[in-house]
Design a protein around this motif. Structure first.
Motif, PDB file in Angstrom:
ATOM      1  N   TYR A   1      -6.989   8.635  -5.654  1.00  0.00           N
ATOM      2  CA  TYR A   1      -5.798   9.000  -4.870  1.00  0.00           C
ATOM      3  C   TYR A   1      -4.827   9.814  -5.722  1.00  0.00           C
ATOM      4  O   TYR A   1      -4.301  10.830  -5.290  1.00  0.00           O
ATOM      5  CB  TYR A   1      -5.112   7.746  -4.340  1.00  0.00           C
TER       6      TYR A   1
ATOM      7  N   THR B   1       0.839  -1.207   0.000  1.00  0.00           N
ATOM      8  CA  THR B   1       0.000   0.000   0.000  1.00  0.00           C
ATOM      9  C   THR B   1       0.870   1.252   0.000  1.00  0.00           C
ATOM     10  O   THR B   1       0.622   2.193  -0.762  1.00  0.00           O
ATOM     11  CB  THR B   1      -0.930   0.009   1.224  1.00  0.00           C
TER      12      THR B   1
ATOM     13  N   THR C   1      -7.231   1.766   1.800  1.00  0.00           N
ATOM     14  CA  THR C   1      -7.178   3.220   1.986  1.00  0.00           C
ATOM     15  C   THR C   1      -8.539   3.903   1.996  1.00  0.00           C
ATOM     16  O   THR C   1      -8.636   5.068   2.398  1.00  0.00           O
ATOM     17  CB  THR C   1      -6.345   3.866   0.865  1.00  0.00           C
ATOM     18  N   GLY C   2      -9.565   3.199   1.522  1.00  0.00           N
ATOM     19  CA  GLY C   2     -10.882   3.810   1.446  1.00  0.00           C
ATOM     20  C   GLY C   2     -11.090   4.665   0.210  1.00  0.00           C
ATOM     21  O   GLY C   2     -12.102   5.368   0.098  1.00  0.00           O
ATOM     22  N   ILE C   3     -10.144   4.636  -0.732  1.00  0.00           N
ATOM     23  CA  ILE C   3     -10.213   5.461  -1.935  1.00  0.00           C
ATOM     24  C   ILE C   3      -9.602   4.673  -3.080  1.00  0.00           C
ATOM     25  O   ILE C   3      -8.698   3.858  -2.879  1.00  0.00           O
ATOM     26  CB  ILE C   3      -9.481   6.803  -1.707  1.00  0.00           C
ATOM     27  N   SER C   4     -10.080   4.897  -4.301  1.00  0.00           N
ATOM     28  CA  SER C   4      -9.554   4.168  -5.451  1.00  0.00           C
ATOM     29  C   SER C   4      -8.179   4.711  -5.846  1.00  0.00           C
ATOM     30  O   SER C   4      -7.844   5.863  -5.532  1.00  0.00           O
ATOM     31  CB  SER C   4     -10.506   4.298  -6.638  1.00  0.00           C
TER      32      SER C   4
ATOM     33  N   LYS D   1       1.087   4.051  -2.976  1.00  0.00           N
ATOM     34  CA  LYS D   1       0.837   5.473  -2.724  1.00  0.00           C
ATOM     35  C   LYS D   1       1.953   6.327  -3.315  1.00  0.00           C
ATOM     36  O   LYS D   1       1.706   7.375  -3.930  1.00  0.00           O
ATOM     37  CB  LYS D   1       0.742   5.729  -1.220  1.00  0.00           C
TER      38      LYS D   1
ATOM     39  N   LYS E   1      -8.459   0.153  -2.542  1.00  0.00           N
ATOM     40  CA  LYS E   1      -9.615   0.800  -1.917  1.00  0.00           C
ATOM     41  C   LYS E   1      -9.909   0.185  -0.558  1.00  0.00           C
ATOM     42  O   LYS E   1     -10.301   0.892   0.384  1.00  0.00           O
ATOM     43  CB  LYS E   1     -10.833   0.694  -2.830  1.00  0.00           C
ATOM     44  N   ARG E   2      -9.704  -1.127  -0.426  1.00  0.00           N
ATOM     45  CA  ARG E   2      -9.929  -1.778   0.868  1.00  0.00           C
ATOM     46  C   ARG E   2      -8.939  -1.265   1.912  1.00  0.00           C
ATOM     47  O   ARG E   2      -9.268  -1.106   3.083  1.00  0.00           O
ATOM     48  CB  ARG E   2      -9.793  -3.291   0.716  1.00  0.00           C
TER      49      ARG E   2
ATOM     50  N   SER F   1      -7.137  -2.470  -7.758  1.00  0.00           N
ATOM     51  CA  SER F   1      -8.069  -1.417  -7.362  1.00  0.00           C
ATOM     52  C   SER F   1      -8.878  -1.819  -6.142  1.00  0.00           C
ATOM     53  O   SER F   1      -9.082  -1.020  -5.214  1.00  0.00           O
ATOM     54  CB  SER F   1      -9.002  -1.071  -8.526  1.00  0.00           C
ATOM     55  N   VAL F   2      -9.339  -3.078  -6.129  1.00  0.00           N
ATOM     56  CA  VAL F   2     -10.105  -3.576  -4.977  1.00  0.00           C
ATOM     57  C   VAL F   2      -9.227  -3.571  -3.728  1.00  0.00           C
ATOM     58  O   VAL F   2      -9.654  -3.135  -2.648  1.00  0.00           O
ATOM     59  CB  VAL F   2     -10.650  -4.987  -5.264  1.00  0.00           C
TER      60      VAL F   2
END
Length: 296
Positions: free
Chosen positions: A286, A242, A279-282, A246, A276-277, A272-273
């Motif tokens: 981001y 992750t 960070t809460g954002i795609s 980023k 998002k899981r 993508s899944v």
């Protein structure tokens, strides 16, 4: 902070310009731990992303700025500490017209218990030294290196160890590492594994294959990793991927598909899944977030 992507070359003299004061190996004395130490005084200081094979500690003496590790952003101001571990890609810059930064690179091969504490630091990489003791110790080490007196080598080594112990106590008081790691020394296999994970961050990592690489059983590897770092191996890999995603999304022009492939995902959808899981954002959102948004 060094501007080189790897350990800076040895130098027999210190850099003492109007903007930087620096001492590098070889010093006037031999040191078990210290590789370089310096102070930079550029108001518009900035350093691009780079890595080291050693730990690096920065102390903000004046002004404010920021650092990042693989996309995690840390704001720092006067009295704050920032630390990176071996192999972690990081960068930073000053904010404002006045900035003064103490920095040092060090290894702890002969101080295994202390090395273990630094390796076990979690994602909270800033700590505050309200007392000014860290600066006092930095200045004292400089004095012994630049104006040596009787037994200066022993004194400088002792002062530097005091500095590192003071730093680890501040970090412990500010934020404990994730989980509840053990107190024993860090096994060489765990250090090697950690460096390997950071060099080749990928969701393709398989605990069984990693165990074979370290000549351990999977059960033993997972137990030792949890004991050493306080979190499960799988969770650490997810956090690492992750963070790497980023950084590439925020700081490079690589396509999202390319980033997914580099991190070992079977498809863009799977990446993508996952992102998002975590960070809460795609990934797309981001990447295109406002520069003023906090990307953590």
């Amino acid at each position: 902070m060094t501007l080189h992507p790897t350990t800076p070359p040895a130098s027999s003299h210190g850099c003492k310009s109007c903007s930087e004061r620096r001492e590098e190996l070889p010093f006037r004395h031999d040191f078990d731990n210290l590789s370089y130490i310096g102070i930079q005084m550029l108001s518009t200081w900035q350093v691009d992303r780079h890595t080291h094979e050693h730990f690096e500690l920065c102390y903000v003496d004046e002004g404010q700025g920021w650092f990042s590790i693989y996309g995690d952003l840390y704001r720092v101001r006067e009295g704050d500490l920032f630390l990176t571990k071996p192999g972690e890609g990081h960068q930073g810059a000053s904010l404002g017209e006045s900035y003064r930064l103490y920095y040092t690179g060090f290894r702890l091969a002969y101080r295994q218990k202390l090395e273990t504490d630094f390796y076990r630091l979690g994602r909270a990489r800033t700590a505050r030294d309200a007392s000014g003791e860290v600066k006092r110790l930095f200045d004292a080490v400089f004095a012994e290196i630049e104006e040596p007196g009787p037994h200066s080598a022993l004194m400088a080594e002792s002062l530097f160890q005091q500095l590192l112990i003071r730093v680890i106590r501040l970090y412990r008081a500010a934020a404990l590492p994730d989980g509840d790691p053990g107190d024993g020394p860090l096994a060489p296999a765990m250090k090697e594994l950690l460096q390997y994970l950071h060099e080749h961050a990928s969701m393709d990592f398989n605990a069984t294959d990693l165990a074979k690489r370290q000549h351990l059983s999977r059960t033993h590897l997972e137990r030792e990793f949890k004991r050493a770092f306080g979190i499960p191996l799988g969770k650490y890999i997810r956090m690492l991927c992750t963070d790497r995603a980023k950084y590439w999304l925020a700081e490079t022009s690589e396509t999202i598909t390319s980033i997914a492939e580099k991190l070992g995902f079977s498809s863009l959808h799977a990446f993508s899944v996952f992102f998002k899981r975590q960070t809460g954002i795609s990934p797309y959102a981001y990447r295109h977030a406002s520069p003023n948004d906090e990307k953590r």
